[in-house]
Design a protein around this motif. Sequence first.
Motif: not given
Length: 381
Positions: A347-368
Amino acid sequence: MKIGIVCYPTFGGSGVVATELGKALADNGHQVHFVTYNQPARLDFFSENLFYHEVSVSKYPLFDYPPYELALASRLVDVVRFEKLDILHVHYAIPHASAAFMAKQILLTYGIYIPVVTTLHGTDITLVGRDRTYKPVVTFSINKSDGVTAVSEHLRKDTFEFFEIENEIRVIPNFIDLTRFSLKAKDHFKKAIAPSGEKILIHTSNFRKVKRTQDVIRIFAKVFKKIPSKLLMVGDGEERSECEQLCRDLGVGDNVRFLGKQDAIEEILSVSDLFLMPSQSESFGLAALEAMACKVPVISTNAGGLPELNIEGVTGFLKDIGDVDGMAEKAIYILENETRLKTFKENALARAKEFDLSIILPMYENYYIEVIEKSKASFLA
Ligand code: GMT
């Protein structure tokens, strides 16, 4: 994009997030310029898209307090002008957001508008921000940023509560690079630490008071009474010697290893069974996310943004600050049953996957992109 990043170049969470973000942006084809007083701790490799500009502060005898903020503002003016940056992203409000504001005003005299994004990481708001000494500057620099992000909903809420904020704050959580943080085969290390198959509990932090590291020792002492186990204490800081003394006082000294600051934290996490984070305050809890990525469940407090990461009864358990008995009880509950422990690990690993770089990086790029377009429009209006 050409992006300038300002951060504390240390092992602290905000510096780690800023450096890992810069590296990922560079990998994605952006040109990234770090502007700091030291080479960031995790900026340890060469990439054609990564640049580092040191800020040096002259130490004249007249200066009882060397004016770092002015040196940083001057360096930012220089880097933005000559490297033709599109955006500045400053991590931690003090003094980075105010230095960026000053640089922005100076750049206007050259006809350059540089949008500034400020990321709030936690202690800049919850501890330092509440100190009235800094309140006007923190409030002003947040309000004058072209974009503001916070690493959790909780931190966003606190910022609105403690300061008179007129700006929007976007939540972009911490992230994890699962290609680096994943379970590594380190059986020889596990055998060395726990030769009789003892369970391994772990804590990693900078041992500041806010981390309540003595609670870690107290929790472990209770777990140790029921379950053959070892504790790894990774990191260093003001509370370390108190913790060492407490281990002796509680009679668990031989079963606790203080490993100091470590680079390859993922290797140590890979041999661990349970992560302890009894923090007083934690805006997100990056160290817990790193543990989860290596399949380590988490016993934490319910402080700050921790409930946005650690899910009660799924990836671990959350208790009130200082509830050592409650945290020890839940630690034993997870560790005493192999099947249950395995489920919590998955479960810990499955939850960590929700914060994977590939998901969060575009949030910063789009925000810029959003911030650059918005500020361009208002500059031209
Ligand atoms: O936790 C620390 O002592 C370091 C601190 C910092 O300011 O660098 O970390 C903060 O930022 C991290 C990255 O966003 C968060 O994951 C941590 O939760 C946060 N620490 C606290 O709020 C105490």
